[in-house]
Scaffold this motif. Structure first.
Motif, PDB file in Angstrom:
ATOM      1  N   UNK A 468       0.818  -1.216   0.000  1.00  0.00           N
ATOM      2  CA  UNK A 468       0.000   0.000   0.000  1.00  0.00           C
ATOM      3  C   UNK A 468       0.850   1.264   0.000  1.00  0.00           C
ATOM      4  N   UNK A 469       2.138   1.123   0.254  1.00  0.00           N
ATOM      5  CA  UNK A 469       3.016   2.288   0.271  1.00  0.00           C
ATOM      6  C   UNK A 469       3.368   2.774  -1.132  1.00  0.00           C
ATOM      7  N   UNK A 470       3.101   1.960  -2.163  1.00  0.00           N
ATOM      8  CA  UNK A 470       3.389   2.380  -3.534  1.00  0.00           C
ATOM      9  C   UNK A 470       2.445   3.498  -3.952  1.00  0.00           C
ATOM     10  N   UNK A 471       2.854   4.243  -4.981  1.00  0.00           N
ATOM     11  CA  UNK A 471       1.932   5.243  -5.508  1.00  0.00           C
ATOM     12  C   UNK A 471       0.792   4.520  -6.235  1.00  0.00           C
ATOM     13  N   UNK A 472      -0.279   5.232  -6.482  1.00  0.00           N
ATOM     14  CA  UNK A 472      -1.515   4.597  -6.951  1.00  0.00           C
ATOM     15  C   UNK A 472      -1.323   3.813  -8.242  1.00  0.00           C
ATOM     16  N   UNK A 473      -0.639   4.385  -9.212  1.00  0.00           N
ATOM     17  CA  UNK A 473      -0.488   3.708 -10.499  1.00  0.00           C
ATOM     18  C   UNK A 473       0.296   2.412 -10.361  1.00  0.00           C
ATOM     19  N   UNK A 474       1.413   2.462  -9.619  1.00  0.00           N
ATOM     20  CA  UNK A 474       2.214   1.258  -9.417  1.00  0.00           C
ATOM     21  C   UNK A 474       1.441   0.214  -8.621  1.00  0.00           C
ATOM     22  N   UNK A 475       0.721   0.687  -7.627  1.00  0.00           N
ATOM     23  CA  UNK A 475      -0.046  -0.218  -6.775  1.00  0.00           C
ATOM     24  C   UNK A 475      -1.117  -0.936  -7.585  1.00  0.00           C
ATOM     25  N   UNK A 476      -1.828  -0.225  -8.435  1.00  0.00           N
ATOM     26  CA  UNK A 476      -2.889  -0.835  -9.220  1.00  0.00           C
ATOM     27  C   UNK A 476      -2.337  -1.720 -10.345  1.00  0.00           C
ATOM     28  N   UNK A 477      -1.190  -1.352 -10.874  1.00  0.00           N
ATOM     29  CA  UNK A 477      -0.556  -2.219 -11.866  1.00  0.00           C
ATOM     30  C   UNK A 477      -0.178  -3.546 -11.230  1.00  0.00           C
ATOM     31  N   UNK A 478       0.341  -3.456 -10.021  1.00  0.00           N
ATOM     32  CA  UNK A 478       0.694  -4.660  -9.272  1.00  0.00           C
ATOM     33  C   UNK A 478      -0.542  -5.519  -9.029  1.00  0.00           C
ATOM     34  N   UNK A 479      -1.629  -4.908  -8.593  1.00  0.00           N
ATOM     35  CA  UNK A 479      -2.872  -5.641  -8.332  1.00  0.00           C
ATOM     36  C   UNK A 479      -3.462  -6.202  -9.615  1.00  0.00           C
ATOM     37  N   UNK A 480      -3.417  -5.429 -10.670  1.00  0.00           N
ATOM     38  CA  UNK A 480      -4.016  -5.822 -11.957  1.00  0.00           C
ATOM     39  C   UNK A 480      -3.388  -7.113 -12.480  1.00  0.00           C
ATOM     40  N   UNK A 481      -2.047  -7.155 -12.498  1.00  0.00           N
ATOM     41  CA  UNK A 481      -1.383  -8.334 -13.044  1.00  0.00           C
ATOM     42  C   UNK A 481      -1.318  -9.474 -12.026  1.00  0.00           C
ATOM     43  N   UNK A 482      -1.341  -9.150 -10.751  1.00  0.00           N
ATOM     44  CA  UNK A 482      -1.425 -10.210  -9.749  1.00  0.00           C
ATOM     45  C   UNK A 482      -2.735 -10.976  -9.906  1.00  0.00           C
ATOM     46  N   UNK A 636      -9.030  -8.501 -15.570  1.00  0.00           N
ATOM     47  CA  UNK A 636      -9.179  -7.121 -15.122  1.00  0.00           C
ATOM     48  C   UNK A 636     -10.633  -6.753 -14.888  1.00  0.00           C
ATOM     49  N   UNK A 637     -11.503  -7.211 -15.783  1.00  0.00           N
ATOM     50  CA  UNK A 637     -12.930  -6.942 -15.605  1.00  0.00           C
ATOM     51  C   UNK A 637     -13.499  -7.726 -14.420  1.00  0.00           C
ATOM     52  N   UNK A 638     -13.022  -8.948 -14.242  1.00  0.00           N
ATOM     53  CA  UNK A 638     -13.465  -9.720 -13.084  1.00  0.00           C
ATOM     54  C   UNK A 638     -13.053  -9.025 -11.789  1.00  0.00           C
ATOM     55  N   UNK A 639     -11.837  -8.471 -11.800  1.00  0.00           N
ATOM     56  CA  UNK A 639     -11.365  -7.723 -10.628  1.00  0.00           C
ATOM     57  C   UNK A 639     -12.261  -6.514 -10.369  1.00  0.00           C
ATOM     58  N   UNK A 640     -12.570  -5.776 -11.416  1.00  0.00           N
ATOM     59  CA  UNK A 640     -13.447  -4.616 -11.265  1.00  0.00           C
ATOM     60  C   UNK A 640     -14.842  -5.038 -10.816  1.00  0.00           C
TER      61      UNK A 640
END
Length: 1106
Positions: A468-482, A636-640
């Motif tokens: 959660x310490x990452x900036x928003x874009x990096x954090x969401x990129x990490x979550x998206x591909x995870x 990505x859509x399933x995540x959303x």
């Protein structure tokens, strides 16, 4: 060896001094003694061994310098000078010293040794003389004379102690070298090294002394390396007595024996060649503590970075590995700890260690299982290649250990490896792939019943998997591909984690709501709560600011940054007063970590949607992240979709919804279904706040409800019901369109009109087109829904026209209503209708008359639509001509295949164009000319088989008929003839070959044209061109692209007025009889019809007149 008798000085024992030096006695002052001694030192420095005369001359002086007066002199300068003289005397008289008394020699060397202490102060004015003394002694090896003394060991011990004590970091390399030479010569040229002398060397290796004087340690280390061949036996003897025989009294260093072995091994393993077998013996000792001590020692020896002990002494290595199974717990624990260093420094030994670590990973002792994990993880964190898959598998197993401490260590260790190698990619893709299973395994643990496991998984996810310490874009990129890489069970676990956190936020909200109730009601609910909740409830009741912070934290609009501030403020409030341990505060922290939205807010959802857009556009880093674009989009859509349940408010932005609309249009059924569900979960405010999104979303939902998969249709209906207020109207439109399709499919299935069902269906479809899509005319239907219904009605008529039995009963009026859909006011209706028309025509499914509809596209205000219509015409005409060439039987059906036969239908359609109301008006005539030109320009590209004359003759023949749709309507017939005149004008203006004779007689469709009586026939045969064509006399029309690109003055669709016509009151009976033959027309022609030449002259004369 015996010393020779002491030599006698020359001159009857009289002492001879160098020239200029007076007698040195105790009668003179120290300064004078020093002065005279300096001159003596100079004399001896200049002498060499070959000066026999001087040696004999100054022999008495040499003996005198060894007297007690000098050796015991209290003045250090005197002693230093005397020592220098004595050193030179040993050099000059070598190999035999002038002193024969053992006691005297001992006194002299002890005296010289004491003077060497002056080397300690390098800044002393006399340091150079001390250095000269050391250099002289080392070079001559003067101390070797002492080997013949019985108590020489005392001298050597004193010398070694002195040198080790005086050496320091201010000494240069020469000083150290001379000390080394001096001591190494004593060791290497003597008969052996006594234990006492060995102790003076080894004591400098003990950690306590090593830390006090690093230079002494280095000197001892270098000395041992130089003398390894000589001193190894003495060292072996020492350890043999201590380790094997247990004689600890032989040396004061016995208690440091293991430290010494470690140091000696680090210096040179050769020093312990004979000692290692003794350690193997000790490993098998019955004393557990003794085995522990040996294991600790060997762990350091085997684990040392450059150690080759394991390969050089395999028996000892195997014996050591056996201690992994020792009965003594501390021994096993020590072995496990050693494994970490061994894996880091000796990866080649990993295979030997793996089996023993496997056994220890199942050790009954919790501490040992714990340390096995620590060992493997520490090695893995240094370099992942140091641990094989089997070792990582041990850690994986321990995530399910019965003890929480072991499970926690295993989970945290795996999380650290994942963050280091998968998240930060510190060792490349290969290493990341090696441990790609970690993310799934950690999330699987969320299925465990223990709340501790669940809390730790949530913590690991927030700190290591998606920090959660990452900036928003990096954090969401990490979550998206995870999310895209997780297996099915891990995805379910992650979804469940978010749901639990959301549920917990709801419970906290309920608790806060209770505090808004009267005190009596609020207190009733907390009496049955646990102690923690009671205290937490009490704190909330007493602190209004704390409640406000907590309400902000669980608010749907709380951002991630605001959440961090709230958590920090709440924790700070509960920290006072400070206590060493505060279980209540720890529990509150656990609660805050679970309910705080540290990952998802509006900004995060926006970033996720942007990533999804990049995947759709093909500009994302999907392949680099190890996922295909399709997988990234779908996951990505399933995540959303999951986040739309837990954080619906975060989706409410036009940008987010625009991207989701793009997903709805994709071909992937799963993607579209997920997007619909997201709209359903988050779109409650779309109708009131985002009108543009609403207008775009409605037709898509209607389409999915009508044509989508069963799941999509179901979700689309649910979505409409959840989002829109006028849901009844929306759903009614869906069902109306579906009803139209149902009727058409039913009729196409029957393929006959015996029940006259097709007639009533066609009347219904016509009425829908006349009413512009609003059959009830109550104006309760939106413009977009009316457009869809018009498109559905037009498409339905076109679909029925493809079946011959239904085509015959379609009246000209119904055909015209269907064709005019291509000029609908709605761009999408025009576009879709034109595409459907083209596809049906190009497959030769529709009758030729429907090709005439494309002529109306000349009025389309959009340049691209006109260009598309022209391409459709070119394609259709090309297909029909090619078909005629390749199929000889097609010659019999030229009326329905030859493209030129579209002209009568086009003329009839244009004559009944609702916009063509005033035949004498320039703008309307201009539109007619543009429509005719749009079709004729393509047809007349080539003059194949005298086709231009054929077209002219066909139009002229039409002028000799009546409009079959309304034969008695003078105005309708007049418009028909005017359109024919304009057509002749366009044909003549396009081609000069159109006036040639045409042997073929065109056939006109009787459904649209009737034979005229002779009078009317005569009248119209005389009139070649209507005078109204003078309005159209412009320069020759530009090429068709110029015409297509020309903006039109009549935009939009036709506006119909609902009137009662024959088609409304009579049944759709077929009026299609055999086409009018050219013979019938020729019979009705007047005899005074002008010849072709005369017609051509009259036509061009009129052109000149106009």
């Amino acid at each position: 060896m015996e010393f020779p008798q002491q030599q006698k000085p020359a001159g009857d024992g009289k002492i001879v001094y160098p020239p200029g030096v007076k007698e040195i006695t105790d009668k003179i002052s120290n300064d004078e003694v020093v002065k005279r001694l300096k001159m003596v030192v100079k004399t001896y420095m200049d002498m060499d061994q070959d000066s026999e005369e001087e040696k004999q001359q100054y022999l008495g002086l040499a003996l005198h310098l060894a007297s007690e007066f000098f050796l015991r002199n209290p003045n250090k300068d005197v002693r230093l000078l005397v020592a220098c003289c004595l050193a030179d005397i040993f050099r000059i008289y070598a190999p035999e010293a002038p002193y024969t008394s053992h006691d005297k020699l001992k006194d002299i060397f002890l005296f010289i040794t004491r003077q060497l202490k002056g080397l300690e102060d390098t800044k002393s004015p006399q340091f150079n003389r001390y250095f000269y003394l050391l250099e002289n002694l080392a070079w001559v090896k003067s101390y070797n004379i002492c080997f013949e003394l019985e108590d020489c060991n005392e001298i050597f011990i004193q010398l070694f102690k002195t040198l080790f004590s005086v050496i320091n970091n201010s000494h240069n390399q020469k000083v150290q070298l001379h000390m080394m030479d001096l001591m190494s010569s004593i060791i290497m040229e003597g008969d052996g090294v006594t234990q006492e002398l060995l102790d003076t060397i080894l004591i400098n290796l003990i950690p306590a002394h090593k830390n006090l004087n690093k230079q002494a340690y280095d000197l001892a280390k270098t000395l041992l390396k130089r003398t390894v061949q000589t001193i190894e036996t003495c060292i072996a003897n020492f350890f043999n007595q201590v380790l094997v025989m247990g004689k600890s009294s032989v040396s004061d260093l016995s208690e440091h024996v293991f430290d010494l072995i470690q140091e000696l091994f680090a210096i040179d393993p050769m020093l312990l060649t004979s000692v290692m077998p003794q350690l193997e013996f000790k490993l098998k000792s019955n004393d557990g503590e003794e085995r522990l001590a040996v294991v600790r020692l060997l762990a350091k020896l085997f684990g040392a970075k450059d150690s080759e002990l394991a390969s050089q002494n395999r028996p000892l290595w195997q014996c050591f590995l056996g201690r992994f199974n020792d009965i003594h717990v501390p021994v096993r624990l020590e072995c496990v700890k050693f494994a970490s260093h061994c894996l880091m420094n000796h990866p080649d030994l990993a295979r030997d260690l793996t089996e023993y670590l496997k056994v220890r990973s199942h050790d009954p002792e919790e501490a040992i299982r714990h340390d096995v994990i620590v060992t493997i993880i520490n090695a893995g964190k240094k370099d992942l290649n140091l641990v094989n898959d089997q070792l990582l598998g041990f850690v994986r197993e321990r995530t399910l250990d019965k003890r929480w401490r072991v499970r926690k260590e295993a989970m945290m260790g795996l999380a650290q490896l994942y963050k280091k190698y998968c998240l930060h990619h510190e060792a490349g893709k290969e290493s990341a792939l090696k441990i790609s299973w970690i993310k799934d395994k950690l999330l699987h643990i969320y299925y465990q019943n223990s709340i501790d496991d669940k809390l730790l998984v949530e913590k690991i996810f927030a700190q290591y998997m998606v920090p959660h310490s990452l900036d928003t874009e990096e954090k969401m990129k990490c979550l998206y591909y995870l999310y895209a890489c997780l297996d099915t069970n891990a995805v379910k676990a992650l979804n469940e984690m978010w749901k639990c956190q959301n549920m917990l936020r709801g419970l906290v909200k309920e608790l806060l709501d209770l505090h808004k109730l009267p005190v009596s009601e609020a207190n009733n609910t907390s009496e049955e709560s646990q102690d923690f909740m009671k205290k937490f409830n009490q704190v909330l009741g007493e602190d209004e600011k704390l409640r406000a912070q907590l309400e902000m934290l669980i608010s749907p609009t709380c951002s991630c940054k605001q959440a961090e501030v709230c958590v920090r403020e709440i924790t700070r409030k509960l920290t006072f007063p400070k206590q060493p341990t505060n279980p209540f505060l720890e529990m509150v922290k656990f609660l805050l970590e679970r309910i705080a939205p540290v990952h998802i807010d509006s900004e995060a959802i926006s970033a996720l949607v942007k990533l999804l857009n990049k995947s759709i556009e093909g500009t994302a880093d999907d392949d680099e992240e190890g996922v295909t674009p399709d997988t990234a989009i779908r996951s990505g859509l399933e995540l959303l979709k999951v986040l739309s349940f837990t954080h619906p408010t975060a989706f409410h932005s036009a940008e987010t919804y625009e991207s989701l609309l793009q997903c709805l249009k994709m071909e992937d059924d799963k993607v579209a279904e997920a997007a619909i569900q997201i709209f359903r979960n988050t779109g409650q405010k779309i109708e009131t706040e985002l009108q543009q999104i609403r207008s775009t979303l409605i037709p898509i939902l209607h389409q999915k409800a009508k044509r989508g998969t069963p799941h999509q249709a179901k979700q689309a209906v649910h979505c409409i019901h959840a989002i829109f207020n006028n849901k009844e109207v929306q759903l009614a439109q869906i069902f109306e369109v579906q009803a139209i399709k149902l009727l058409v499919r039913w009729l196409l299935g029957m393929k006959n009109n015996q029940s006259k069902s097709a007639n009533s269906t066609l009347r219904l479809l016509s009425a829908m087109l006349v009413s512009e899509g609003d059959l009830t005319e109550q104006k309760k239907i939106s413009k977009s829904d009316m457009s869809r219904l018009r498109l559905a009605a037009g498409g339905a008529i076109m679909k029925l026209a493809q079946e011959p039995c239904y085509h015959d009963i379609i009246t000209p009026e119904q055909f015209q209503l269907c064709g005019l859909v291509i000029n609908d006011e709605c761009y999408q209706v025009r576009q879709i209708f034109a595409q459907k028309l083209h596809l049906a025509l190009v497959k030769l499914l529709l009758p030729l008359e429907y090709l005439a509809v494309f002529a109306l596209c000349a009025k389309d205000p959009v340049k691209e639509r006109r260009a598309h219509a022209r391409q459709c015409l070119l394609k259709n005409i090309s297909v029909r001509r090619e078909y005629i060439k390749q199929n000889p039987l097609a010659q019999e059906k030229l009326v329905s295949l030859l493209p030129e036969y579209v002209v009568p239908y086009m003329i009839h359609l244009l004559a009944h164009d609702p916009d063509f109301t005033k035949p004498q008006e320039y703008e309307q005539l201009k539109d007619i000319k543009e429509c005719l030109w749009f079709m004729l320009e393509v047809l007349m590209t080539k003059n194949e088989n005298n086709s231009h004359a054929f077209l002219r003759k066909m139009v002229e023949n039409i002028k000799q008929t009546k409009d079959a749709q309304c034969p008695d309507d003078t105005k309708a017939n007049e418009k028909l003839y005017i359109v024919c005149d304009v057509a002749l004008f366009v044909i003549a203006n396009k081609s000069t070959a159109c006036h040639l004779d045409c042997p073929k007689d065109p056939v006109l469709p009787s459904k649209f044209f009737l034979v005229q009586d002779k009078a009317i026939h005569h009248k119209h045969s005389d009139t070649l061109l209507s005078p109204v064509l003078s309005l159209l006399m412009q320069p020759k029309p530009a090429p068709v692209l110029g015409a297509v690109n020309k903006p039109l003055t009549v935009p939009g669709r036709r506006i119909f007025t609902k009137t009662t016509t024959a088609s409304d009151t009579t049944s759709n009976t077929s009026t299609n009889s055999s086409p009018l033959s050219s013979t019938t027309i020729n019979k009705n022609r007047l005899m005074h019809v002008h010849t072709h030449t005369q017609q051509q002259k009259n036509m061009w004369a009129l052109f000149v007149r106009l």
